[in-house]
Design an enzyme around this catalytic site. Structure first.
Site, PDB file in Angstrom:
ATOM      1  N   ARG A 160       8.396  48.024  43.921  1.00 33.65           N
ATOM      2  CA  ARG A 160       7.785  47.725  42.631  1.00 33.65           C
ATOM      3  C   ARG A 160       7.606  49.022  41.857  1.00 33.65           C
ATOM      4  O   ARG A 160       7.243  50.034  42.429  1.00 33.65           O
ATOM      5  CB  ARG A 160       6.418  47.052  42.841  1.00 33.65           C
ATOM      6  N   ARG A 171      -4.315  52.506  40.240  1.00 31.25           N
ATOM      7  CA  ARG A 171      -4.703  51.096  40.409  1.00 31.25           C
ATOM      8  C   ARG A 171      -5.952  50.979  41.282  1.00 31.25           C
ATOM      9  O   ARG A 171      -6.792  50.112  41.054  1.00 31.25           O
ATOM     10  CB  ARG A 171      -3.538  50.300  41.010  1.00 31.25           C
TER      11      ARG A 171
HETATM   12  P1  ADP Z   1      -1.863  44.288  43.630  1.00 29.93           P
HETATM   13  O1  ADP Z   1      -2.760  43.286  44.241  1.00 29.93           O
HETATM   14  O2  ADP Z   1      -0.924  44.900  44.578  1.00 29.93           O
HETATM   15  O3  ADP Z   1      -2.608  45.298  42.809  1.00 29.93           O
HETATM   16  P2  ADP Z   1      -0.846  42.332  41.640  1.00 29.93           P
HETATM   17  O4  ADP Z   1       0.496  41.792  41.832  1.00 29.93           O
HETATM   18  O5  ADP Z   1      -2.012  41.435  41.866  1.00 29.93           O
HETATM   19  O6  ADP Z   1      -0.922  43.633  42.542  1.00 29.93           O
HETATM   20  O7  ADP Z   1      -1.008  42.930  40.165  1.00 29.93           O
HETATM   21  C1  ADP Z   1      -0.065  43.816  39.627  1.00 29.93           C
HETATM   22  C2  ADP Z   1      -0.495  44.224  38.232  1.00 29.93           C
HETATM   23  O8  ADP Z   1      -0.503  43.071  37.378  1.00 29.93           O
HETATM   24  C3  ADP Z   1      -1.892  44.802  38.109  1.00 29.93           C
HETATM   25  O9  ADP Z   1      -1.933  46.181  38.376  1.00 29.93           O
HETATM   26  C4  ADP Z   1      -2.233  44.475  36.644  1.00 29.93           C
HETATM   27  O10 ADP Z   1      -1.590  45.379  35.757  1.00 29.93           O
HETATM   28  C5  ADP Z   1      -1.577  43.125  36.440  1.00 29.93           C
HETATM   29  N1  ADP Z   1      -2.508  42.010  36.733  1.00 29.93           N
HETATM   30  C6  ADP Z   1      -2.388  41.071  37.709  1.00 29.93           C
HETATM   31  N2  ADP Z   1      -3.413  40.219  37.677  1.00 29.93           N
HETATM   32  C7  ADP Z   1      -4.220  40.621  36.660  1.00 29.93           C
HETATM   33  C8  ADP Z   1      -5.467  40.154  36.127  1.00 29.93           C
HETATM   34  N3  ADP Z   1      -6.098  39.089  36.653  1.00 29.93           N
HETATM   35  N4  ADP Z   1      -6.006  40.845  35.085  1.00 29.93           N
HETATM   36  C9  ADP Z   1      -5.387  41.905  34.542  1.00 29.93           C
HETATM   37  N5  ADP Z   1      -4.234  42.399  34.999  1.00 29.93           N
HETATM   38  C10 ADP Z   1      -3.647  41.776  36.054  1.00 29.93           C
END
Ligand code: ADP
Ligand code: ADP
Ligand code: ZN
Length: 214
Positions: A160, A171
């Site tokens: 990713r 993050r």
């Molecule tokens: P991880 O759990 O590995 O951090 P995710 O796949 O859940 O990754 O999320 C990847 C990215 O997508 C986040 O860093 C954010 O930018 C965005 N994202 C996902 N879900 C949300 C949310 N509920 N609110 C805001 N941004 C989100």
């Protein structure tokens, strides 16, 4: 069963979600997956979300909330669901609360997967995901049978864009600031289940099942 997964980036939410969703036959709703799908399909939402995601920042609440509301209103969520990656801020949690209230339903449990920072970085940086089906692997902790190829669908694995070390660190910082307060939020509601996410993948899953029974 109406469940939610909480935990920092790389904690193992997606990995556990796959098993939990199979076990209880409930859909896995991952906002991260929905955004990545939109990016892949070149939608306007994808375009907007991408610029935040690549920087390790959260996508603005207003782009997330309606999307989840829509998803929860679909037929396959009638008998339960597993939300992963949402809510990530207190306003998102409040919006979800209101929506569940309107629907006349409650969350049964929030599964909080706990893992220390150093381990999170190693996990996220070594993560490889299938371009085709989204399944996640780890170069060291959960390698595919054939290097670079998805066991499930034969698709090609990739890293990713937001799994580069500096972005992962960002993050985690964002998580601590904006998302970690949700642990107290759901603790007050008495539905939090804390899980030691440093154990092996199978052991983590068994701890989750045990917690849900208790
Ligand atoms: P991880 O759990 O590995 O951090 P995710 O796949 O859940 O990754 O999320 C990847 C990215 O997508 C986040 O860093 C954010 O930018 C965005 N994202 C996902 N879900 C949300 C949310 N509920 N609110 C805001 N941004 C989100
Ligand atoms: P999240 O959705 O919370 O960001 P993932 O489920 O994608 O996390 O897991 C992050 C990375 O860590 C993946 O490469 C995954 O294969 C690996 N992983 C997940 N759970 C464990 C575990 N219990 N032990 C070791 N590695 C794990
Ligand atoms: Zn695949």
């Amino acid at each position: 069963m109406r469940l939610m997964l909480l935990g920092p980036p790389g904690a193992g939410k997606g990995t556990q979600a796959e098993s939990i969703s199979k076990q209880f036959n409930i859909p896995h709703i991952s906002t991260g997956d929905i955004f990545r799908q939109n990016i892949k399909n070149g939608t306007e939402l994808g375009h907007k979300a991408q610029e935040f995601m690549n920087k390790g920042l959260l996508v603005p609440d207003e782009l997330v909330v309606d999307l989840v509301k829509d998803r929860l209103s679909q037929e396959d969520c009638q008998n339960g669901f597993l939300i992963d990656g949402f809510p990530r801020t207190i306003p998102q949690a409040d919006a979800l609360d209101r929506e569940l209230n309107n629907m006349g339903i409650n969350l049964d449990r929030v599964i909080n997967i706990q893992v220390d920072r150093e381990i999170l970085i190693e996990r996220a940086v070594g993560r490889r995901v299938c371009k085709q089906c989204g399944a996640a692997y780890h170069i060291k902790f959960n390698p595919p049978k054939a290097e670079g190829i998805c066991d499930k669908c034969g698709g090609e694995l990739e890293q990713r864009k937001d799994d580069l070390e500096a972005t992962v660190a960002k993050r985690i910082e964002v998580y601590l600031e904006q998302t970690e307060p949700l642990i107290a939020y759901y603790s007050r509601k008495g539905i939090i289940q804390n899980i030691d996410g440093t154990q092996e993948i199978k052991t983590v899953f068994n701890s989750i099942l045990e917690g849900l029974r208790g």
